[in-house]
Design a protein around this motif. Structure first.
Motif, short mmCIF file in Angstrom:
data_model
loop_
_atom_site.label_atom_id
_atom_site.label_comp_id
_atom_site.label_asym_id
_atom_site.label_seq_id
_atom_site.Cartn_x
_atom_site.Cartn_y
_atom_site.Cartn_z
N ILE A 139 0.89 -1.16 0.00
CA ILE A 139 0.00 0.00 0.00
C ILE A 139 0.93 1.20 0.00
O ILE A 139 1.69 1.42 0.95
N SER A 140 0.91 1.94 -1.10
CA SER A 140 1.79 3.09 -1.29
C SER A 140 0.98 4.36 -1.06
O SER A 140 0.00 4.61 -1.77
N VAL A 141 1.38 5.16 -0.07
CA VAL A 141 0.63 6.35 0.30
C VAL A 141 1.47 7.59 0.02
O VAL A 141 2.51 7.80 0.65
N ALA A 142 1.01 8.39 -0.95
CA ALA A 142 1.64 9.67 -1.27
C ALA A 142 0.52 10.69 -1.40
O ALA A 142 0.29 11.30 -2.44
N HIS A 143 -0.27 10.84 -0.32
CA HIS A 143 -1.45 11.70 -0.30
C HIS A 143 -1.63 12.21 1.13
O HIS A 143 -1.43 11.46 2.08
N PRO A 144 -2.06 13.47 1.31
CA PRO A 144 -2.17 14.02 2.66
C PRO A 144 -3.42 13.59 3.44
O PRO A 144 -3.53 13.87 4.62
N ASP A 145 -4.37 12.88 2.80
CA ASP A 145 -5.59 12.49 3.49
C ASP A 145 -6.11 11.16 2.94
O ASP A 145 -7.18 11.10 2.33
N ALA A 146 -5.36 10.08 3.15
CA ALA A 146 -5.76 8.74 2.72
C ALA A 146 -6.32 8.01 3.94
O ALA A 146 -5.72 8.04 5.01
N ARG A 147 -7.47 7.34 3.77
CA ARG A 147 -8.16 6.76 4.91
C ARG A 147 -8.61 5.33 4.64
O ARG A 147 -8.82 4.95 3.50
N PHE A 148 -8.79 4.56 5.70
CA PHE A 148 -9.51 3.30 5.59
C PHE A 148 -10.57 3.28 6.67
O PHE A 148 -10.40 3.83 7.75
N HIS A 149 -11.71 2.67 6.34
CA HIS A 149 -12.84 2.65 7.27
C HIS A 149 -13.88 1.66 6.78
O HIS A 149 -13.72 1.04 5.74
N GLY A 150 -14.95 1.53 7.53
CA GLY A 150 -16.03 0.64 7.15
C GLY A 150 -16.94 1.28 6.11
O GLY A 150 -16.95 2.49 5.93
N ALA A 151 -17.69 0.44 5.42
CA ALA A 151 -18.65 0.94 4.44
C ALA A 151 -19.86 0.04 4.43
O ALA A 151 -19.71 -1.18 4.47
N PHE A 152 -21.02 0.61 4.42
CA PHE A 152 -22.29 -0.11 4.30
C PHE A 152 -22.67 -0.94 5.52
O PHE A 152 -23.83 -1.06 5.82
N GLU A 153 -21.74 -1.54 6.20
CA GLU A 153 -22.05 -2.48 7.26
C GLU A 153 -21.66 -1.90 8.62
O GLU A 153 -20.67 -1.22 8.75
N ALA A 154 -22.45 -2.21 9.64
CA ALA A 154 -22.24 -1.66 10.98
C ALA A 154 -21.25 -2.52 11.75
O ALA A 154 -21.61 -3.28 12.63
N ARG A 155 -19.97 -2.41 11.40
CA ARG A 155 -18.92 -3.15 12.10
C ARG A 155 -17.59 -2.45 11.88
O ARG A 155 -17.44 -1.60 11.02
N LYS A 156 -16.61 -2.83 12.69
CA LYS A 156 -15.27 -2.26 12.60
C LYS A 156 -14.47 -3.02 11.54
O LYS A 156 -14.26 -4.22 11.67
N PRO A 157 -14.00 -2.37 10.46
CA PRO A 157 -13.20 -3.05 9.46
C PRO A 157 -11.76 -3.25 9.93
O PRO A 157 -11.32 -2.61 10.89
N LYS A 158 -11.05 -4.14 9.24
CA LYS A 158 -9.68 -4.45 9.63
C LYS A 158 -8.76 -4.40 8.42
O LYS A 158 -9.09 -4.94 7.36
#
Length: 174
Positions: A42-61
């Motif tokens: 995972i190559s990050v060259a951005h000032p606001d890159a995020r990971f999170h959940g989508a659609f489902e009510a749970r904590k993603p990993k």
């Protein structure tokens, strides 16, 4: 945006990355949503890159057994406003490197879980806003973690890990 979930309640869809996922650019938000098993880069060259959940009510990993490469000036981490937070797992063989920042931000029950791997010198890994820290069978883990929060910590801190507790921070055993 890259979404790994299909919205079916009670199911967990996981994207397995053996290649490269790249966040690049200078503006806007870039998101990776859902569970990811990173075995590549995972190559990050951005000032606001995020990971999170989508659609489902749970904590993603995000399970990292590959490489997370953080370019100077980049920031990567769980989305602050996500309802359920997120978990970043640094697994055996995983590497976090570069001079950018990995921010695991709490307030939404986010967790940094160290199971092994390494945080290279110069990589900036931070616990912010009451994110929690867990060490799970992490005896070979190495690197530095900064805390600027009131967090819970569990497990045994391995000899290769240094934790820098910022002014006003509270790190409590759970």
């Amino acid at each position: 945006r890259l979404w790994t979930e299909d919205g079916t309640a009670g199911t967990v869809e996981t994207l397995t990355n053996t290649g490269t996922i790249a966040f690049s650019g200078a503006s806007g938000i870039q998101e990776l949503a859902g569970d990811v098993a990173n075995q590549g880069t995972i190559s990050v060259a951005h000032p606001d890159a995020r990971f999170h959940g989508a659609f489902e009510a749970r904590k993603p990993k995000l399970m990292n057994t590959g490489t997370v490469a953080l370019a100077s000036g980049s920031v990567f981490g769980p989305h602050i406003g996500a309802s359920f937070g997120a978990t970043f797992v640094q697994g055996t063989g995983g590497v976090i490197n570069g001079t950018g920042t990995l921010d695991v931000q709490g307030g939404d029950a986010s967790l940094l879980q160290i199971e092994g791997g390494s945080i290279a010198a110069g990589a900036d890994v931070n616990l912010l806003g009451s994110a929690d820290l867990a060490f799970v069978s992490a005896s070979a883990a190495t690197g530095n973690i900064d805390t600027n929060t009131a967090s819970l910590m569990s497990g045994n801190v391995p000899a290769g890990i240094s934790i820098d507790i910022g002014t006003g921070s509270i790190l409590r055993a759970s």
